[in-house]
Scaffold this active site. Structure first.
Site, PDB file in Angstrom:
ATOM      1  N   SER A  30       0.733  -1.094   0.156  1.00  0.00           N
ATOM      2  CA  SER A  30       0.056   0.120  -0.087  1.00  0.00           C
ATOM      3  C   SER A  30       0.760   1.355  -0.032  1.00  0.00           C
ATOM      4  O   SER A  30       0.360   2.284  -0.468  1.00  0.00           O
ATOM      5  CB  SER A  30      -0.927  -0.021   1.222  1.00  0.00           C
ATOM      6  OG  SER A  30      -1.882  -0.829   1.083  1.00  0.00           O
ATOM      7  N   THR A  31       2.022   1.226   0.519  1.00  0.00           N
ATOM      8  CA  THR A  31       2.620   2.577   0.633  1.00  0.00           C
ATOM      9  C   THR A  31       2.990   2.853  -0.799  1.00  0.00           C
ATOM     10  O   THR A  31       3.367   4.015  -0.928  1.00  0.00           O
ATOM     11  CB  THR A  31       4.237   2.348   1.526  1.00  0.00           C
ATOM     12  OG1 THR A  31       4.976   1.433   0.800  1.00  0.00           O
ATOM     13  CG2 THR A  31       3.864   2.079   2.930  1.00  0.00           C
TER      14      THR A  31
END
Length: 134
Positions: free
Chosen positions: A6-7
């Site tokens: 997700s980053t």
């Protein structure tokens, strides 16, 4: 090297906003948390409906990141990925530093789509920290 997950979504969201395709207050349909890309069903961690772009990022919607990346397009997404510094060494003299793996065409459409939300791409911790430090 690791999959950033997700980053990595900051790339798709940033690219879409910078190109003027969306604004943070615009809405995006997260399709109740599921999207099929190149025959693969990808889920959100929650069944989101319509969210603002800012909310979709805050809630880490995979569906929204993929849809934004599709709007940006493969060539432009690859350009943003490399402009963020992924796929090359940082230039800091660290023993054993790797360039990571962005694989422009390896795996075809499915791989490019999962790149948009941080899977099937390899980065280093330093590469992930660098864009947020600018």
């Amino acid at each position: 090297m690791y999959e950033p997950g997700s980053t990595f979504k900051i790339v798709a969201y940033s690219a879409a906003i910078e190109r003027g395709l969306v604004k943070p207050e615009d809405h995006i349909d997260c399709q109740i948390g599921a999207i099929t890309v190149a025959g693969r069903l990808i889920h959100d961690h929650h069944r989101f409906g319509t969210l603002t772009i800012a909310e979709a990022l805050a809630k880490s919607s995979n569906v929204a990141a993929i849809k934004l990346g599709l709007r940006v397009g493969d060539n432009s997404m690859y350009d943003y990925i490399t402009r963020f510094g992924f796929g090359t060494r940082t230039g800091i003299e660290l023993p054993g530093e790797t360039a990571g793996s962005v694989g422009r065409s390896a795996g075809g459409k499915r791989r490019r789509s999962v790149h948009r939300h941080g899977q099937e791409i390899g980065v280093t911790a330093l590469q992930m920290a660098a864009p947020t430090a600018r």
